[in-house]
Design an enzyme around this catalytic site. Sequence first.
Site, PDB file in Angstrom:
ATOM      1  N   PHE A   1       0.862  -1.183   0.000  1.00  0.00           N
ATOM      2  CA  PHE A   1       0.000   0.000   0.000  1.00  0.00           C
ATOM      3  C   PHE A   1       0.904   1.240   0.000  1.00  0.00           C
ATOM      4  O   PHE A   1       1.864   1.314   0.763  1.00  0.00           O
ATOM      5  CB  PHE A   1      -0.881  -0.022   1.253  1.00  0.00           C
TER       6      PHE A   1
ATOM      7  N   ASP B   1       1.844  -5.043   8.565  1.00  0.00           N
ATOM      8  CA  ASP B   1       0.685  -4.174   8.397  1.00  0.00           C
ATOM      9  C   ASP B   1      -0.524  -5.078   8.194  1.00  0.00           C
ATOM     10  O   ASP B   1      -0.613  -5.800   7.195  1.00  0.00           O
ATOM     11  CB  ASP B   1       0.901  -3.241   7.201  1.00  0.00           C
TER      12      ASP B   1
ATOM     13  N   TYR C   1     -11.123   0.790  10.591  1.00  0.00           N
ATOM     14  CA  TYR C   1     -12.307   1.206   9.807  1.00  0.00           C
ATOM     15  C   TYR C   1     -12.611   0.269   8.652  1.00  0.00           C
ATOM     16  O   TYR C   1     -13.580   0.477   7.944  1.00  0.00           O
ATOM     17  CB  TYR C   1     -12.153   2.650   9.305  1.00  0.00           C
ATOM     18  N   LYS C   2     -11.784  -0.760   8.442  1.00  0.00           N
ATOM     19  CA  LYS C   2     -12.034  -1.700   7.349  1.00  0.00           C
ATOM     20  C   LYS C   2     -12.896  -2.853   7.874  1.00  0.00           C
ATOM     21  O   LYS C   2     -14.062  -2.659   8.155  1.00  0.00           O
ATOM     22  CB  LYS C   2     -10.702  -2.149   6.756  1.00  0.00           C
TER      23      LYS C   2
ATOM     24  N   ARG D   1     -12.334  -4.508  -7.334  1.00  0.00           N
ATOM     25  CA  ARG D   1     -12.036  -5.169  -6.064  1.00  0.00           C
ATOM     26  C   ARG D   1     -13.342  -5.387  -5.296  1.00  0.00           C
ATOM     27  O   ARG D   1     -14.150  -4.462  -5.155  1.00  0.00           O
ATOM     28  CB  ARG D   1     -11.082  -4.261  -5.275  1.00  0.00           C
TER      29      ARG D   1
HETATM   30  C1  LIG Z   1      -5.886   1.021   4.237  1.00  0.00           C
HETATM   31  C2  LIG Z   1      -4.432   0.843   4.454  1.00  0.00           C
HETATM   32  C3  LIG Z   1      -3.671   1.833   5.099  1.00  0.00           C
HETATM   33  C4  LIG Z   1      -4.336   3.154   5.461  1.00  0.00           C
HETATM   34  O1  LIG Z   1      -3.579   3.964   6.272  1.00  0.00           O
HETATM   35  P1  LIG Z   1      -4.241   5.268   6.875  1.00  0.00           P
HETATM   36  O2  LIG Z   1      -3.197   5.888   7.671  1.00  0.00           O
HETATM   37  O3  LIG Z   1      -5.457   4.842   7.649  1.00  0.00           O
HETATM   38  O4  LIG Z   1      -4.682   6.127   5.725  1.00  0.00           O
HETATM   39  C5  LIG Z   1      -2.339   1.569   5.366  1.00  0.00           C
HETATM   40  N1  LIG Z   1      -1.754   0.410   4.979  1.00  0.00           N
HETATM   41  C6  LIG Z   1      -2.458  -0.552   4.324  1.00  0.00           C
HETATM   42  C7  LIG Z   1      -1.793  -1.825   3.924  1.00  0.00           C
HETATM   43  C8  LIG Z   1      -3.811  -0.357   4.029  1.00  0.00           C
HETATM   44  O5  LIG Z   1      -4.505  -1.284   3.383  1.00  0.00           O
END
Ligand SMILES: *Cc1c(COP(=O)(O)O)cnc(C)c1O
Length: 415
Positions: free
Chosen positions: A128, A200, A225-226, A374
């Site tokens: 990401f 992560d 939040y996911k 997705r």
């Molecule tokens: C969604 C996601 C993030 C999001 O990070 P934020 O700081 O909440 O914007 C980070 N890493 C991964 C792998 C994600 O899927």
Amino acid sequence: MNRESCLAADRNDPLAPFRDEFLLPDCVLYFDGNSLGPRPVGALERATTVVADEWGSGLIRSWNDADWFSLPSRLGDKMSHLIGGGDGETVVTDTTTLNIFKTLAAALGIAEKRDPARRVILSERDNFPTDLYITEGLIEFVDRGYELRLIDSPADLAGALGPEVAVVLLSHVNYRTGAMFDLAASTRDIHDAGALVIWDLAHSVGAVPVDLVGADADFAVGCTYKYLNGGPGAPAFLWVHARHHDDFRQPLSGWWGHARPFAMEPSYEPHAGIQRFLCGTQPVVSLSLVECGLDIALRADPVDVRRKSLELSDLFIALVEERCSRHPLTLITPRDPAARGSHVSFRHPEGYAVMQALIARGLIGDYREPEVLRFGITPLYLGHTDVWDAVEILRDVLDSEAWDSPAFRNRAAVT
Ligand SMILES: *Cc1c(COP(=O)(O)O)cnc(C)c1O
């Protein structure tokens, strides 16, 4: 397989009662809970309590009376149960991005004490973007000759480990393809090569079983939040193995991480353990709502969740390949169940427009570059019949070419 057999499978589903815990609008098939989980029904009442009573009537007394002050660690202990951590090893705070910065700085500090020659941070090109961007920012900021090295696929991990690697930063489940690392085996390889690992878990927690202590990992971060339905922009979490707790400093040394925050001393002294990862005053309203989704996730049997996630994903893949076979769709998610998380992605040359047309028909998934459709598979509120109906919408949008319209090619600010 037909719609009747899907209905029958849903009647025998032990997780079916969880559907009533979430508010989902009629006429929406929600296949995007991997990006923003829907609202737990109880979140509105919780928000009202926090805003009307705790803030409205309690005012500043609520830091003690409503126990606002301990929210990051109280929620952290609940989170620990979901990720195989122990009590006092997790806090819910800040964003995943910020937590990557803090844990990466802490891990580099430990690695440097062990072996100052190691200067490589290893990650994945397809990670990401924020994980890579924040690493670049940290490298530039500390200015001590660190280098970010990227592997092109999970299979390249073992070959890329060597005596120059200090820290490995990986997403357990890839946000685009859904490909999943073997957390325990990869951690073992990384440790055998003398490096530390940060996982992560943004696309894992609440969707796939995670056992951080069992895998002997070092650090982990992730979103609420996911799959955990904490609400838009809800605070993230951060886990550190107990063996590292008093071993390092993290550079965002704010007053909430001080050993005695209310002594108001002029110089920083880190709190014992995980508390030192807190920076400043927490977003109490958002933080309070995280508990609603967490409590639901803690009541679901993780074995049931994983079993149903794979069942629905297999069904989705099979139906798309059978019913949409004359369209240029390419599965980019691994077929091996052990090597995937809980979303399924297909490439289509007109992926963006196709997704907008699906959303207009009530099937909400999302689009990721390049050309990727997705679909999040969330066992707590989706069933076999939802999968059947979703594939029928996809088939119809493709067969009718309903996506081929200028309105569906317009890119919004958030895609
Ligand atoms: C969604 C996601 C993030 C999001 O990070 P934020 O700081 O909440 O914007 C980070 N890493 C991964 C792998 C994600 O899927």
